[in-house]
Design a protein around this motif. Sequence first.
Motif, PDB file in Angstrom:
ATOM      1  N   ALA A 238       0.851  -1.193   0.000  1.00 27.92           N
ATOM      2  CA  ALA A 238       0.000   0.000   0.000  1.00 27.92           C
ATOM      3  C   ALA A 238       0.880   1.233   0.000  1.00 27.92           C
ATOM      4  O   ALA A 238       1.886   1.296   0.719  1.00 27.92           O
ATOM      5  CB  ALA A 238      -0.922  -0.002   1.224  1.00 27.92           C
ATOM      6  N   GLY A 239       0.501   2.210  -0.798  1.00 26.12           N
ATOM      7  CA  GLY A 239       1.288   3.431  -0.883  1.00 26.12           C
ATOM      8  C   GLY A 239       0.413   4.665  -0.948  1.00 26.12           C
ATOM      9  O   GLY A 239      -0.813   4.587  -1.000  1.00 26.12           O
ATOM     10  N   VAL A 240       1.053   5.808  -0.944  1.00 26.10           N
ATOM     11  CA  VAL A 240       0.382   7.110  -1.014  1.00 26.10           C
ATOM     12  C   VAL A 240       0.831   7.798  -2.287  1.00 26.10           C
ATOM     13  O   VAL A 240       2.029   7.907  -2.551  1.00 26.10           O
ATOM     14  CB  VAL A 240       0.719   7.968   0.217  1.00 26.10           C
ATOM     15  CG1 VAL A 240       0.109   9.355   0.079  1.00 26.10           C
ATOM     16  CG2 VAL A 240       0.235   7.289   1.494  1.00 26.10           C
ATOM     17  N   GLU A 241      -0.137   8.254  -3.089  1.00 30.13           N
ATOM     18  CA  GLU A 241       0.180   8.930  -4.342  1.00 30.13           C
ATOM     19  C   GLU A 241      -0.745  10.116  -4.542  1.00 30.13           C
ATOM     20  O   GLU A 241      -1.824  10.193  -3.947  1.00 30.13           O
ATOM     21  CB  GLU A 241       0.029   7.969  -5.536  1.00 30.13           C
ATOM     22  CG  GLU A 241       0.995   6.799  -5.539  1.00 30.13           C
ATOM     23  CD  GLU A 241       0.846   5.940  -6.783  1.00 30.13           C
ATOM     24  OE1 GLU A 241       0.158   6.387  -7.738  1.00 30.13           O
ATOM     25  OE2 GLU A 241       1.389   4.819  -6.796  1.00 30.13           O
ATOM     26  N   GLN A 242      -0.319  11.028  -5.401  1.00 32.77           N
ATOM     27  CA  GLN A 242      -1.187  12.116  -5.847  1.00 32.77           C
ATOM     28  C   GLN A 242      -2.051  11.579  -6.989  1.00 32.77           C
ATOM     29  O   GLN A 242      -1.534  11.118  -8.009  1.00 32.77           O
ATOM     30  CB  GLN A 242      -0.355  13.307  -6.324  1.00 32.77           C
ATOM     31  CG  GLN A 242       0.325  14.064  -5.191  1.00 32.77           C
ATOM     32  CD  GLN A 242      -0.678  14.758  -4.281  1.00 32.77           C
ATOM     33  OE1 GLN A 242      -1.613  15.425  -4.747  1.00 32.77           O
ATOM     34  NE2 GLN A 242      -0.489  14.605  -2.978  1.00 32.77           N
ATOM     35  N   ILE A 243      -3.366  11.642  -6.806  1.00 33.15           N
ATOM     36  CA  ILE A 243      -4.288  11.052  -7.765  1.00 33.15           C
ATOM     37  C   ILE A 243      -4.699  12.096  -8.805  1.00 33.15           C
ATOM     38  O   ILE A 243      -5.178  13.177  -8.474  1.00 33.15           O
ATOM     39  CB  ILE A 243      -5.557  10.521  -7.066  1.00 33.15           C
ATOM     40  CG1 ILE A 243      -5.174   9.479  -6.015  1.00 33.15           C
ATOM     41  CG2 ILE A 243      -6.525   9.948  -8.079  1.00 33.15           C
ATOM     42  CD1 ILE A 243      -4.553   8.226  -6.576  1.00 33.15           C
ATOM     43  N   ASN A 244      -4.492  11.741 -10.069  1.00 32.10           N
ATOM     44  CA  ASN A 244      -4.997  12.527 -11.191  1.00 32.10           C
ATOM     45  C   ASN A 244      -6.171  11.748 -11.785  1.00 32.10           C
ATOM     46  O   ASN A 244      -5.975  10.663 -12.330  1.00 32.10           O
ATOM     47  CB  ASN A 244      -3.905  12.723 -12.246  1.00 32.10           C
ATOM     48  CG  ASN A 244      -4.398  13.532 -13.440  1.00 32.10           C
ATOM     49  OD1 ASN A 244      -5.584  13.813 -13.580  1.00 32.10           O
ATOM     50  ND2 ASN A 244      -3.486  13.895 -14.324  1.00 32.10           N
ATOM     51  N   PRO A 245      -7.412  12.240 -11.670  1.00 32.20           N
ATOM     52  CA  PRO A 245      -8.562  11.468 -12.152  1.00 32.20           C
ATOM     53  C   PRO A 245      -8.431  11.004 -13.592  1.00 32.20           C
ATOM     54  O   PRO A 245      -8.914   9.916 -13.938  1.00 32.20           O
ATOM     55  CB  PRO A 245      -9.731  12.449 -11.974  1.00 32.20           C
ATOM     56  CG  PRO A 245      -9.315  13.316 -10.838  1.00 32.20           C
ATOM     57  CD  PRO A 245      -7.832  13.497 -11.009  1.00 32.20           C
ATOM     58  N   MET A 246      -7.800  11.801 -14.432  1.00 27.27           N
ATOM     59  CA  MET A 246      -7.669  11.419 -15.835  1.00 27.27           C
ATOM     60  C   MET A 246      -6.858  10.140 -16.007  1.00 27.27           C
ATOM     61  O   MET A 246      -7.048   9.389 -16.965  1.00 27.27           O
ATOM     62  CB  MET A 246      -7.021  12.554 -16.632  1.00 27.27           C
ATOM     63  CG  MET A 246      -7.898  13.777 -16.778  1.00 27.27           C
ATOM     64  SD  MET A 246      -9.438  13.414 -17.650  1.00 27.27           S
ATOM     65  CE  MET A 246     -10.145  15.052 -17.767  1.00 27.27           C
ATOM     66  N   GLN A 247      -5.947   9.873 -15.078  1.00 28.03           N
ATOM     67  CA  GLN A 247      -5.129   8.671 -15.164  1.00 28.03           C
ATOM     68  C   GLN A 247      -5.874   7.422 -14.695  1.00 28.03           C
ATOM     69  O   GLN A 247      -5.396   6.312 -14.874  1.00 28.03           O
ATOM     70  CB  GLN A 247      -3.855   8.858 -14.349  1.00 28.03           C
ATOM     71  CG  GLN A 247      -2.931   9.930 -14.893  1.00 28.03           C
ATOM     72  CD  GLN A 247      -1.699  10.109 -14.043  1.00 28.03           C
ATOM     73  OE1 GLN A 247      -1.665   9.768 -12.867  1.00 28.03           O
ATOM     74  NE2 GLN A 247      -0.655  10.667 -14.649  1.00 28.03           N
ATOM     75  N   TRP A 248      -7.039   7.629 -14.098  1.00 33.91           N
ATOM     76  CA  TRP A 248      -7.840   6.499 -13.596  1.00 33.91           C
ATOM     77  C   TRP A 248      -9.177   6.386 -14.313  1.00 33.91           C
ATOM     78  O   TRP A 248     -10.056   5.643 -13.876  1.00 33.91           O
ATOM     79  CB  TRP A 248      -8.060   6.656 -12.081  1.00 33.91           C
ATOM     80  CG  TRP A 248      -6.781   6.499 -11.319  1.00 33.91           C
ATOM     81  CD1 TRP A 248      -5.854   7.467 -11.074  1.00 33.91           C
ATOM     82  CD2 TRP A 248      -6.262   5.298 -10.753  1.00 33.91           C
ATOM     83  NE1 TRP A 248      -4.792   6.953 -10.381  1.00 33.91           N
ATOM     84  CE2 TRP A 248      -5.018   5.625 -10.159  1.00 33.91           C
ATOM     85  CE3 TRP A 248      -6.730   3.983 -10.656  1.00 33.91           C
ATOM     86  CZ2 TRP A 248      -4.236   4.673  -9.503  1.00 33.91           C
ATOM     87  CZ3 TRP A 248      -5.956   3.036 -10.002  1.00 33.91           C
ATOM     88  CH2 TRP A 248      -4.722   3.396  -9.431  1.00 33.91           C
ATOM     89  N   GLY A 249      -9.343   7.105 -15.400  1.00 34.82           N
ATOM     90  CA  GLY A 249     -10.566   6.997 -16.177  1.00 34.82           C
ATOM     91  C   GLY A 249     -11.623   8.015 -15.856  1.00 34.82           C
ATOM     92  O   GLY A 249     -12.743   7.932 -16.356  1.00 34.82           O
ATOM     93  N   GLY A 250     -11.313   9.002 -14.998  1.00 37.82           N
ATOM     94  CA  GLY A 250     -12.285  10.032 -14.662  1.00 37.82           C
ATOM     95  C   GLY A 250     -12.695   9.996 -13.201  1.00 37.82           C
ATOM     96  O   GLY A 250     -12.013   9.401 -12.366  1.00 37.82           O
ATOM     97  N   TRP A 251     -13.837  10.621 -12.912  1.00 37.26           N
ATOM     98  CA  TRP A 251     -14.335  10.715 -11.550  1.00 37.26           C
ATOM     99  C   TRP A 251     -15.406   9.658 -11.303  1.00 37.26           C
ATOM    100  O   TRP A 251     -16.111   9.237 -12.212  1.00 37.26           O
ATOM    101  CB  TRP A 251     -14.909  12.104 -11.296  1.00 37.26           C
ATOM    102  CG  TRP A 251     -13.890  13.187 -11.224  1.00 37.26           C
ATOM    103  CD1 TRP A 251     -13.354  13.752 -10.102  1.00 37.26           C
ATOM    104  CD2 TRP A 251     -13.257  13.871 -12.321  1.00 37.26           C
ATOM    105  NE1 TRP A 251     -12.444  14.731 -10.427  1.00 37.26           N
ATOM    106  CE2 TRP A 251     -12.364  14.832 -11.782  1.00 37.26           C
ATOM    107  CE3 TRP A 251     -13.367  13.758 -13.712  1.00 37.26           C
ATOM    108  CZ2 TRP A 251     -11.599  15.662 -12.578  1.00 37.26           C
ATOM    109  CZ3 TRP A 251     -12.594  14.575 -14.508  1.00 37.26           C
ATOM    110  CH2 TRP A 251     -11.722  15.519 -13.949  1.00 37.26           C
TER     111      TRP A 251
END
Length: 301
Positions: A238-251
């Motif tokens: 498990a880690g901590v990252e800055q989430i960019n919605p575009m990199q995960w398919g949106g909101w």
Amino acid sequence: MMRKVLALAVICLPVLAVGLVLLTADLPDPLPSHWNARGKADRTMGLTAFTVLNLAVTAGATAAAFGFARVESARWSITACAFAAYLMGSLAVLTAFVAGGFGDRAGTDLPWLGLLIALVVAFAGPALVRLLWPVPVRSDDAEPDADLPRLDLAPGERAVYVTEIRSRGFAALAISCAVIGLILVLAVDAFIGICVLAVTVAGAVLQRATLRVDANGLRVVFGPGVRINIPLAEIRQAGVEQINPMQWGGWGYRVTPGKRGLILRSGPGLVLDLTNNTRFAITLDTPEPPAALLNTLLTPH
């Protein structure tokens, strides 16, 4: 780069076709909007409402595709946007063609051959976009992070992490769509209003979720009893990252090849690397505590 430009040009075709046909053709008002099993029109929609709805969907899908274009691994999302634009666009053009008639003769019967052609176009366009879009280079041999967050638990000590996640964005979306939908139902067109009200439900479901991390793994609950369970045995780290919605398919709750997640906003988030070489993410204000607890549970001393 050239392949991306060509793919985006192909995605623009539906909104251009819809705009050209609906804004320049001499069409009747209202237009047929639904056909029964025998191909007879049994429902109509005002020309203005029909034009606004179809332009909004095709333009929205096109704009979303351009937004995803900046993300390296957005091939699946780009294809989905293209499918939405091509499906709505081809059906809108078919409807305009039927309502305008053949030559000087207007008609409302649905031509089954025309429907077949529209569906072929709706699938062929996204297929071409997917073929043109570059395949992202993935590395599945990445080494585990050396500095993973951990908790300092005494022998035999147990810990549980529970938090509630709220999204002001989805709450505002639900309220706004409820107001706009009611106005459209009462003053413009019932069908468009109901479509907008449907978004209210999605916003209400996603505006609050509960996360629990314990010795069993991770569980997320949102909406009317919707649960996401990831057993501890399926988590690698498990880690901590800055989430960019575009990199995960949106909101929202997103599922794309190789990853899924509950993405309520951009910013910090908890990201799990799973044993099946996929990833799961959830946006949190303070993702460090659940990440540390999971890593401690995975490798107890």
